[in-house]
Design a protein around this motif. Sequence first.
Motif, PDB file in Angstrom:
ATOM      1  N   VAL A 228      -4.414   4.253  -7.387  1.00 26.32           N
ATOM      2  CA  VAL A 228      -3.506   5.257  -6.774  1.00 26.32           C
ATOM      3  C   VAL A 228      -2.588   4.698  -5.454  1.00 26.32           C
ATOM      4  O   VAL A 228      -1.546   4.641  -5.562  1.00 26.32           O
ATOM      5  CB  VAL A 228      -4.232   6.594  -6.538  1.00 26.32           C
TER       6      VAL A 228
ATOM      7  N   TYR B 118      -0.360   1.975  -6.658  1.00 22.06           N
ATOM      8  CA  TYR B 118       0.972   2.616  -7.111  1.00 22.06           C
ATOM      9  C   TYR B 118       1.900   3.135  -6.044  1.00 22.06           C
ATOM     10  O   TYR B 118       3.007   2.851  -5.993  1.00 22.06           O
ATOM     11  CB  TYR B 118       0.501   3.575  -8.196  1.00 22.06           C
ATOM     12  N   ILE B 119       1.386   4.037  -4.911  1.00 19.96           N
ATOM     13  CA  ILE B 119       1.980   4.680  -4.012  1.00 19.96           C
ATOM     14  C   ILE B 119       2.734   3.596  -3.202  1.00 19.96           C
ATOM     15  O   ILE B 119       3.862   3.473  -2.899  1.00 19.96           O
ATOM     16  CB  ILE B 119       1.204   5.498  -3.337  1.00 19.96           C
TER      17      ILE B 119
ATOM     18  N   GLU C 163       5.568   1.594  -5.415  1.00 21.77           N
ATOM     19  CA  GLU C 163       6.803   2.618  -5.520  1.00 21.77           C
ATOM     20  C   GLU C 163       7.441   2.891  -4.152  1.00 21.77           C
ATOM     21  O   GLU C 163       8.723   2.898  -4.200  1.00 21.77           O
ATOM     22  CB  GLU C 163       6.471   4.074  -6.277  1.00 21.77           C
ATOM     23  N   GLY C 164       6.684   2.823  -3.292  1.00 19.66           N
ATOM     24  CA  GLY C 164       7.418   3.146  -1.821  1.00 19.66           C
ATOM     25  C   GLY C 164       8.319   1.751  -1.602  1.00 19.66           C
ATOM     26  O   GLY C 164       9.356   2.054  -1.020  1.00 19.66           O
TER      27      GLY C 164
END
Length: 76
Positions: A50, A53-54, A57-58
Amino acid sequence: MKNINWTKKLTSRKLWTAVASFVSMMIVANGGAENTATQVAAIIMAGATVIGYIIGEGLADAANAGESGDESEDGQ
């Protein structure tokens, strides 16, 4: 002293595997059940997924925001 690239460190699978392994071994060494250690390691790896991924994506959103700003300058 060198600057540390925290983004690269926090998204490293090697780091999170080492953390999960260390925590699992500490649980077993302190008398915990192997099932508990396995479950804790799985939770740590899921959390690492997680976090990766965060952050990813940021970074992608930040790069795309910079590109879209250049296209709007010529009024089209």
